[in-house]
Scaffold this motif. Structure first.
Motif, mmCIF file in Angstrom:
data_model
loop_
_atom_site.group_PDB
_atom_site.id
_atom_site.type_symbol
_atom_site.label_atom_id
_atom_site.label_comp_id
_atom_site.label_asym_id
_atom_site.label_seq_id
_atom_site.Cartn_x
_atom_site.Cartn_y
_atom_site.Cartn_z
ATOM 1 N N PHE A 254 0.868 -1.179 0.000
ATOM 2 C CA PHE A 254 0.000 0.000 0.000
ATOM 3 C C PHE A 254 0.903 1.226 0.000
ATOM 4 O O PHE A 254 1.620 1.474 0.974
ATOM 5 C CB PHE A 254 -0.918 -0.014 1.225
ATOM 6 N N GLY A 255 0.892 1.958 -1.082
ATOM 7 C CA GLY A 255 1.772 3.125 -1.195
ATOM 8 C C GLY A 255 3.223 2.698 -1.130
ATOM 9 O O GLY A 255 3.669 1.859 -1.903
ATOM 10 N N SER A 256 3.941 3.274 -0.171
ATOM 11 C CA SER A 256 5.362 2.938 -0.058
ATOM 12 C C SER A 256 5.607 1.841 0.970
ATOM 13 O O SER A 256 6.738 1.537 1.297
ATOM 14 C CB SER A 256 6.142 4.193 0.317
ATOM 15 N N LYS A 257 4.515 1.279 1.499
ATOM 16 C CA LYS A 257 4.688 0.270 2.539
ATOM 17 C C LYS A 257 4.326 -1.112 2.014
ATOM 18 O O LYS A 257 3.402 -1.250 1.210
ATOM 19 C CB LYS A 257 3.814 0.600 3.748
ATOM 20 N N GLN A 258 5.061 -2.099 2.482
ATOM 21 C CA GLN A 258 4.735 -3.472 2.089
ATOM 22 C C GLN A 258 5.021 -4.425 3.230
ATOM 23 O O GLN A 258 5.862 -4.165 4.089
ATOM 24 C CB GLN A 258 5.494 -3.878 0.833
ATOM 25 N N LEU B 281 0.562 -1.529 7.124
ATOM 26 C CA LEU B 281 0.393 -0.936 5.797
ATOM 27 C C LEU B 281 -0.179 0.478 5.875
ATOM 28 O O LEU B 281 -0.075 1.246 4.919
ATOM 29 C CB LEU B 281 -0.543 -1.818 4.953
ATOM 30 N N GLY B 282 -0.813 0.803 6.971
ATOM 31 C CA GLY B 282 -1.443 2.118 7.127
ATOM 32 C C GLY B 282 -2.647 2.272 6.223
ATOM 33 O O GLY B 282 -2.904 3.347 5.686
ATOM 34 N N VAL B 283 -3.388 1.199 6.043
ATOM 35 C CA VAL B 283 -4.522 1.204 5.130
ATOM 36 C C VAL B 283 -5.836 1.345 5.910
ATOM 37 O O VAL B 283 -5.900 1.003 7.097
ATOM 38 C CB VAL B 283 -4.498 -0.103 4.282
ATOM 39 N N ASP C 186 14.938 2.911 -0.373
ATOM 40 C CA ASP C 186 13.698 2.296 0.085
ATOM 41 C C ASP C 186 13.000 3.284 1.005
ATOM 42 O O ASP C 186 13.607 3.763 1.969
ATOM 43 C CB ASP C 186 14.025 0.993 0.852
ATOM 44 N N PRO C 187 11.742 3.646 0.701
ATOM 45 C CA PRO C 187 11.071 4.645 1.546
ATOM 46 C C PRO C 187 10.963 4.217 3.004
ATOM 47 O O PRO C 187 10.872 5.067 3.884
ATOM 48 C CB PRO C 187 9.685 4.784 0.908
ATOM 49 N N GLU C 188 10.978 2.922 3.263
ATOM 50 C CA GLU C 188 10.863 2.432 4.646
ATOM 51 C C GLU C 188 12.232 2.291 5.313
ATOM 52 O O GLU C 188 12.422 2.659 6.450
ATOM 53 C CB GLU C 188 10.170 1.069 4.656
ATOM 54 N N LYS D 77 10.590 3.352 -4.341
ATOM 55 C CA LYS D 77 11.642 2.340 -4.203
ATOM 56 C C LYS D 77 12.406 2.228 -5.522
ATOM 57 O O LYS D 77 11.793 2.006 -6.574
ATOM 58 C CB LYS D 77 11.039 0.994 -3.815
ATOM 59 N N LYS D 78 13.713 2.416 -5.460
ATOM 60 C CA LYS D 78 14.510 2.275 -6.678
ATOM 61 C C LYS D 78 15.951 1.905 -6.341
ATOM 62 O O LYS D 78 16.396 2.054 -5.192
ATOM 63 C CB LYS D 78 14.475 3.549 -7.513
ATOM 64 N N THR D 79 16.649 1.395 -7.337
ATOM 65 C CA THR D 79 18.048 1.007 -7.155
ATOM 66 C C THR D 79 18.859 1.504 -8.352
ATOM 67 O O THR D 79 18.456 1.316 -9.499
ATOM 68 C CB THR D 79 18.171 -0.535 -7.063
ATOM 69 N N GLN D 80 19.962 2.161 -8.028
ATOM 70 C CA GLN D 80 20.872 2.599 -9.100
ATOM 71 C C GLN D 80 22.111 1.722 -9.056
ATOM 72 O O GLN D 80 22.650 1.453 -7.979
ATOM 73 C CB GLN D 80 21.289 4.045 -8.871
ATOM 74 N N VAL D 81 22.538 1.306 -10.240
ATOM 75 C CA VAL D 81 23.721 0.443 -10.312
ATOM 76 C C VAL D 81 24.741 1.096 -11.235
ATOM 77 O O VAL D 81 24.395 1.555 -12.330
ATOM 78 C CB VAL D 81 23.365 -0.968 -10.871
#
Lengths: 441, 253
Positions: free
Chosen positions: A107-111, A158-160, B57-59, B224-228
């Motif tokens: 959900f969004g940026s959370k998984q 998830l914050g849903v 990673d946003p988390e 979420k992304k990765t640069q190589v």
């Protein structure tokens, strides 16, 4: 009877000493009783929680080869299976047909990764009845195909909110990536007290993501009416589902338990796979899953017994020394009794009865203390890590003591007490009355 | 009546011709896929480089991974040794044909893993460290001409040849003149975009042309992304013993 009376009087005469001796025995009895009852309770709770978590006592899975030679887990509609279910209907309390996956819920940026069961909500009214809804409604799952029931902790991670859409990312049975959308219908109280936390979606929808047909499934779980017949019930299905020419597999428990890092299951065999036609079934039951657990508990019980025996040996040394002291203290008394016509064997019996009485009083005190401990600890609600909830029943430690264990412990205590008192008793019996009477002690 | 018959006959002829034209065009595109695969392979030489991965990673925040790669396409072999961060130093991936092993120095054990799996929770998959295999894994569904920045490209829609290919659908942006994949999008079975990959910089290394900068975007998890990026690139011969389990164990002693 006379000797018993005298023995009882002697014990009562030296209360402090008797209290200490019986206390040592009681402590040993307390330890072994608690260990036995605790392990008995653990096994019972794990068995019960496994049944709830896995959704049954008997579990059937099916495997088949696809066109590319991959083994995939699925059960197609099968007349043989339906017939067996019909023939054994009186022994089945309930059964469920489920698919399952361990996908990422996003959900969004959370998984978060979470176990998801695909269930037929129209058939599983028991499940719907057992779920404690904290938000939303379960009605939606009967209408919307892609509705999901989420455990509260997963929803919080998830914050849903109810009504929002989350993504489900998984692999099909053949290993292809797939993504679906799930509409959150309701949050439910987590069932982690049963050791597993699962989300529920419609089986047809999960099947479509897994690459299964709408009427196919992966597990058939059955609750039997009587757990005592679970082995015979399992055999009936195992034999009934064998394909012509198929040899019965030796089932191995799929749960591994280790003690001190040492696995308690046998070394897994190298699986030799030869391609077969159709579906091969694997029928497991709760006892097979419990085998390694019971093995581990057995080790714990044996360790407890060794500790108990060590405690008894220490106590035995104490009893022997005490009785040797008693012998010295009562030499004149023994002489008097012998002079008044008491037989050697009666003197010996008095000593032995004293030991037996001490042992029994110690056992009774130990049992009473363990009962008290069990009562207090058993009613103490524990707010422990969810993974430990699997060993508990509704958040509480439960104790179950078998009669066999109780009798074994009693016999051991009485025997060791007798053995400890035997030599001082023999020495007392062999005392010459004249020498004893002339003794200064 | 005659006029109607004429129109129907013409229409039928046209219908017969269209697939033939498409088949011809698609074979041209198939040839491009083969070229892409061929130029990503190191034939007759070995390849080694240091890969720097920046995982956003946003988390979890931003993490930097430094990996030394040894690769030999003859026999489909590679070895990846993690050098940074310190907590993962010594972990290794050894590919031997279809078998990929992961080595953890803390347990001193090898575990079987898959080319489909993501590398160290990044957006890079273990398969991305080898040569590409578009031609054998995908069939061309269609294509059209387009522009990507200043480059003239073919935008090719691909469909997996069977259900064992991890991504059932993909779209690639390939330069018309040099057959370089500048962008790739990978889709799920339900045709949902799962990952985008951008290849902004290529380098000719030996006979092969490989991307030396890559950006992988997770299209499902926001942000979420990765640069190589590749450095210390070499095509010097690598001793055989490097592609062994014993070597990974030895470098960890």
């Amino acid at each position: 009877m006379f000797t018993l009376k005298v023995a009882f009087r002697n014990i009562s005469r030296q209360r402090k000493r008797s209290f200490l001796l019986a206390g040592a025995i009681a402590f040993g009895m307390l330890v072994i009783t608690i260990i036995n009852a605790l392990t008995g309770g653990l096994v019972g709770n794990i068995r019960e929680n496994f049944s709830h978590a896995l959704g049954g006592h008997v579990f059937i899975t099916g495997r088949e080869f696809n066109e590319r030679g991959q083994v995939i887990t699925k059960i197609r509609p099968d007349e043989r299976l339906d017939q067996l279910l019909e023939e054994n209907a009186d022994r089945i309390q309930a059964f469920t047909k489920r698919s399952q996956a361990l996908p990422s819920l996003i959900f969004g940026s959370k998984q978060t990764m979470h176990l998801v069961y695909g269930v037929d909500f129209h058939e599983e009214d028991k499940l719907l009845g057992s779920l404690v809804v904290t938000q939303g409604s379960l009605d939606q799952v009967l209408q919307a195909e892609n509705a999901v029931i989420l455990p509260l902790p997963a929803a919080e991670r998830l914050g849903v909110e109810v009504g929002e859409t989350i993504l489900i990312k998984l692999e099909t049975l053949t290993g292809q990536h797939n993504v679906g959308e799930l509409v959150v219908a309701a949050f439910v109280e987590d069932q982690e007290q049963f050791g597993l936390s699962a989300a529920y979606v419609s089986r047809a929808y999960l099947n479509s993501l897994l690459g299964l047909g709408p009427h196919e499934y992966q597990m058939l779980n059955m609750f039997v009416t009587d757990l005592d017949v679970v082995e015979e019930f399992t055999r009936t299905f195992r034999e009934g589902l064998l394909m012509p020419g198929e040899e019965q597999e030796e089932e191995e428990p799929n749960v591994t338990v280790s003690v001190g890092g040492v696995p308690l299951e046998p070394v897994p065999r190298q699986e030799r796979i030869t391609r077969w036609e159709g579906t091969r079934y694997r029928v497991m039951n709760i006892n097979q899953i419990m085998e390694p657990v019971e093995l581990a508990v057995g080790v714990l019980n044996r360790v407890g017994l060794v500790i108990f025996i060590i405690l008894l040996l220490v106590t035995m040394v104490g009893i022997t020394n005490t009785f040797r002291m008693i012998l010295l203290e009562r030499t004149r008394e023994i002489g008097t009794m012998r002079a008044f016509g008491m037989h050697k064997s009666q003197v010996q019996q008095i000593f032995l009865w004293e030991a037996v009485l001490l042992g029994l009083v110690g056992c009774a005190a130990g049992l009473a203390l363990s009962g008290l401990t069990i009562l207090v600890v058993g009613n103490w609600p524990l707010n422990v890590d969810p993974s430990l909830q699997f060993f508990l029943q509704q958040g509480r430690i439960t104790f179950r003591l078998s009669l066999n264990d109780l009798i074994l412990n009693l016999v051991l205590v009485v025997l060791t007490s007798l053995l400890a008192a035997y030599w001082p008793a023999r020495a007392a019996a062999r005392l010459s009355p004249i020498k004893a009477l002339s003794s200064h002690t | 009546m005659k006029k109607a018959l004429l129109i129907i006959t013409a229409a039928l002829l046209l219908l017969c011709l269209v697939p033939a034209v498409q088949a011809e065009d698609l074979s041209h595109i198939r040839a491009i896929l083969e070229k892409i695969d061929a130029q990503s392979r190191f034939e007759g030489t070995d390849f080694s480089a240091v890969l720097t991965l920046i995982v956003e990673d946003p988390e979890e925040g931003i993490e930097k991974l430094v990996v030394r790669q040894f690769r030999r396409d003859d026999g489909e072999r590679y070895l990846l040794l993690i050098q940074e961060p310190v907590t993962q130093k010594g972990q290794g991936y050894l590919l031997e044909g279809d078998n990929l092993w992961f080595y953890d120095p803390s347990s001193r054990q090898f575990a079987h893993t898959s080319l489909k799996e993501t590398f160290q929770d990044s957006d890079v998959r273990n398969a991305d460290f080898g040569s590409s295999s578009y031609a054998s894994s995908y069939e061309v569904e269609g294509y059209f001409d387009g522009m990507l920045g200043n480059f003239e490209v073919y935008i090719i829609d691909l469909k997996a040849v069977d259900d064992t290919v991890p991504f059932p659908y993909a779209t690639i942006w390939v330069t018309k003149d040099t057959n370089l994949v500048l962008k790739a999008e990978e889709y799920s079975l339900t045709r949902r975009l799962m990952r985008s990959a951008l290849f902004p910089k290529y380098a000719k290394v030996g006979e092969a042309i490989i991307p030396v900068q890559m950006v992988f975007l997770d299209e499902l998890v926001e942000g979420k992304k990765t640069q190589v990026s590749l450095s210390e690139i070499s095509v010097a011969e690598i001793p055989d013993h490097v592609f062994t389990k014993a070597y990974i164990e030895r470098v960890n002693r």
